[in-house]
Motif scaffolding. Structure first.
Motif, PDB file in Angstrom:
ATOM      1  N   GLY A   3       0.820  -1.193   0.000  1.00 14.59           N
ATOM      2  CA  GLY A   3       0.000   0.000   0.000  1.00 14.59           C
ATOM      3  C   GLY A   3       0.861   1.252   0.000  1.00 14.59           C
ATOM      4  N   TRP A   4       0.184   2.389  -0.213  1.00 13.34           N
ATOM      5  CA  TRP A   4       0.898   3.670  -0.306  1.00 13.34           C
ATOM      6  C   TRP A   4       0.064   4.760   0.345  1.00 13.34           C
ATOM      7  CZ3 TRP A   4       5.620   5.329  -1.721  1.00 13.34           C
ATOM      8  CH2 TRP A   4       5.808   6.682  -2.014  1.00 13.34           C
ATOM      9  N   ARG A  32      -3.847  -3.979   2.510  1.00 10.25           N
ATOM     10  CA  ARG A  32      -2.490  -4.483   2.270  1.00 10.25           C
ATOM     11  C   ARG A  32      -1.794  -4.801   3.592  1.00 10.25           C
ATOM     12  NH1 ARG A  32      -1.440  -3.158  -3.184  1.00 10.25           N
ATOM     13  NH2 ARG A  32      -3.517  -3.140  -4.126  1.00 10.25           N
ATOM     14  N   ARG A  33      -1.020  -5.886   3.605  1.00 10.61           N
ATOM     15  CA  ARG A  33      -0.287  -6.252   4.823  1.00 10.61           C
ATOM     16  C   ARG A  33       0.828  -5.258   5.102  1.00 10.61           C
ATOM     17  NH1 ARG A  33       4.199  -9.293   6.353  1.00 10.61           N
ATOM     18  NH2 ARG A  33       4.736  -9.765   4.187  1.00 10.61           N
ATOM     19  N   LEU A  34       1.462  -4.753   4.047  1.00  7.46           N
ATOM     20  CA  LEU A  34       2.566  -3.810   4.184  1.00  7.46           C
ATOM     21  C   LEU A  34       2.239  -2.540   3.412  1.00  7.46           C
ATOM     22  CD1 LEU A  34       5.400  -6.412   3.655  1.00  7.46           C
ATOM     23  CD2 LEU A  34       5.128  -5.055   5.736  1.00  7.46           C
ATOM     24  N   THR A  35       2.530  -1.381   4.018  1.00  6.05           N
ATOM     25  CA  THR A  35       2.207  -0.096   3.404  1.00  6.05           C
ATOM     26  C   THR A  35       3.332   0.898   3.661  1.00  6.05           C
ATOM     27  OG1 THR A  35      -0.188  -0.408   3.595  1.00  6.05           O
ATOM     28  CG2 THR A  35       0.593   1.858   3.462  1.00  6.05           C
ATOM     29  N   TRP A  36       3.736   1.593   2.610  1.00  7.42           N
ATOM     30  CA  TRP A  36       4.680   2.699   2.759  1.00  7.42           C
ATOM     31  C   TRP A  36       3.929   3.943   3.231  1.00  7.42           C
ATOM     32  CZ3 TRP A  36       9.535   1.290   2.620  1.00  7.42           C
ATOM     33  CH2 TRP A  36       9.972   0.266   1.766  1.00  7.42           C
ATOM     34  N   LEU A  57       7.864   1.873   6.644  1.00  4.81           N
ATOM     35  CA  LEU A  57       7.116   0.718   6.152  1.00  4.81           C
ATOM     36  C   LEU A  57       6.335   0.162   7.325  1.00  4.81           C
ATOM     37  CD1 LEU A  57       6.479  -1.208   3.804  1.00  4.81           C
ATOM     38  CD2 LEU A  57       8.392  -2.639   4.595  1.00  4.81           C
ATOM     39  N   VAL A  58       5.019   0.092   7.168  1.00  4.90           N
ATOM     40  CA  VAL A  58       4.129  -0.334   8.244  1.00  4.90           C
ATOM     41  C   VAL A  58       3.566  -1.706   7.915  1.00  4.90           C
ATOM     42  CG1 VAL A  58       1.903   0.145   9.328  1.00  4.90           C
ATOM     43  CG2 VAL A  58       3.545   1.983   8.990  1.00  4.90           C
ATOM     44  N   GLU A  59       3.610  -2.601   8.892  1.00 12.82           N
ATOM     45  CA  GLU A  59       2.989  -3.921   8.772  1.00 12.82           C
ATOM     46  C   GLU A  59       1.774  -3.947   9.684  1.00 12.82           C
ATOM     47  OE1 GLU A  59       4.241  -8.613   8.736  1.00 12.82           O
ATOM     48  OE2 GLU A  59       5.394  -7.253  10.015  1.00 12.82           O
ATOM     49  N   ASN A 114      -2.010   3.417   9.316  1.00 10.07           N
ATOM     50  CA  ASN A 114      -2.685   2.862   8.148  1.00 10.07           C
ATOM     51  C   ASN A 114      -4.121   2.457   8.464  1.00 10.07           C
ATOM     52  OD1 ASN A 114      -2.754   2.245   5.388  1.00 10.07           O
ATOM     53  ND2 ASN A 114      -2.371   0.080   5.798  1.00 10.07           N
ATOM     54  N   ARG A 115      -4.802   3.327   9.176  1.00 12.77           N
ATOM     55  CA  ARG A 115      -6.235   3.191   9.399  1.00 12.77           C
ATOM     56  C   ARG A 115      -6.959   4.149   8.452  1.00 12.77           C
ATOM     57  NH1 ARG A 115      -4.885  -1.200  11.519  1.00 12.77           N
ATOM     58  NH2 ARG A 115      -5.504  -1.720  13.654  1.00 12.77           N
ATOM     59  N   ARG A 116      -8.260   4.052   8.415  1.00 11.91           N
ATOM     60  CA  ARG A 116      -9.015   4.966   7.552  1.00 11.91           C
ATOM     61  C   ARG A 116      -8.793   6.413   7.989  1.00 11.91           C
ATOM     62  NH1 ARG A 116     -12.408   3.721   3.788  1.00 11.91           N
ATOM     63  NH2 ARG A 116     -12.609   1.576   4.548  1.00 11.91           N
TER      64      ARG A 116
END
Length: 269
Positions: A71-72, A86-90, A114-116, A239-241
């Protein structure tokens, strides 16, 4: 075990990708620093420049190009809700401290994590003008320019070593009287990261900070034996809404606990 090993290999690859890419992004930002730039305003008051966009484009092309399944989330990109699955997001702030940058002041940086799930696993904050390159990987500590660093120990409060909004810092002063405050640091990510190497004892983020301001600095502080949380001590979820956060504090482990206890007994209005 095989899955864990594969994940470690991926994160090692991503750590190299992240560090190399942010160094190049910082060099690009530095090359445009103190030049004539096109600027405009978004959201009514937030400045943006062609440098922010150029750095964002470099980061996105390199990071997303190498990891198309991630994710981005960037301050300078339209939000793509597919990141939530996505499991991983920049999580990216191309230039944190844009006002400083446009004013020709040194305290700005490139900040990428990078967030998991909801927690950062890799982080870089790079301030080219002051040559500060912070890197952290979950479980592996924090380095500044390649040397391991840690937050200051103890719980005493030296107000000249605490940075953040003046009303927040002053609320820690239970003795009354004037206190000497640390000079303002216009980049929030840098303000928080300076806790990680002992440049500051503690730092506050006022309300209305965002994932991209915080995620990299959060891991950098945590891996330097510090803590970063809201004033109740709850960890920050990424990486929440909703990507906006309230008042936060970062400090070494014992000092953080003391500050959280202070605000638990004296909550904000």
């Amino acid at each position: 075990m095989a899955d864990a090993d594969a994940n470690d290999i991926i994160l090692t690859r991503d750590a190299t990708l992240l560090q190399d890419t942010v160094r190049d992004a910082g060099a690009l930002a530095q090359s445009m620093f103190r030049t004539e730039l096109k600027t405009w305003t978004k959201g009514g008051s937030s400045p943006v420049s062609e440098a922010d966009i150029a750095v964002n484009d470099l980061l996105e092309a390199r990071l997303r190009g190498a990891t198309p399944d991630y994710g981005w989330l960037s301050e300078e990109s339209a939000d793509d809700s597919t990141r939530l699955s996505r499991r991983l997001t920049w999580i990216v702030d191309p230039i944190d401290g844009t006002r400083n940058y446009l004013g020709g002041h040194d305290e700005w940086c490139v900040s990428v994590a990078l967030v998991e799930g909801a927690s950062p696993v890799l982080a870089v904050v790079f301030a080219p003008t002051s040559d500060e390159f912070f890197f952290a990987a979950r479980g592996q500590g924090t380095t500044l320019n390649g040397k391991q660093v840690t937050a200051t120990a103890g719980s005493a409060l030296d107000f000249s070593r605490i940075a953040g909004p003046k009303p927040m810092v002053e609320r820690l002063n239970t003795l009354g009287g004037d206190i000497k405050l640390h000079p303002r640091i216009g980049s929030l990510a840098l303000r928080l990261c300076r806790v990680a190497h002992g440049g500051l004892d503690a730092a506050f983020a006022g309300g209305n900070s965002h994932d991209w301001d915080l995620a990299a600095a959060d891991l950098i502080v945590q891996e330097a034996d510090g803590r970063m949380s809201d004033l109740s001590g709850e960890p920050i979820l990424y990486n929440r809404r909703e990507v906006t956060h309230g008042v936060l504090v970062a400090a070494g482990r014992d000092r953080h606990a003391s500050i959280v206890a202070h605000f638990r007994n004296r909550p904000l209005p």
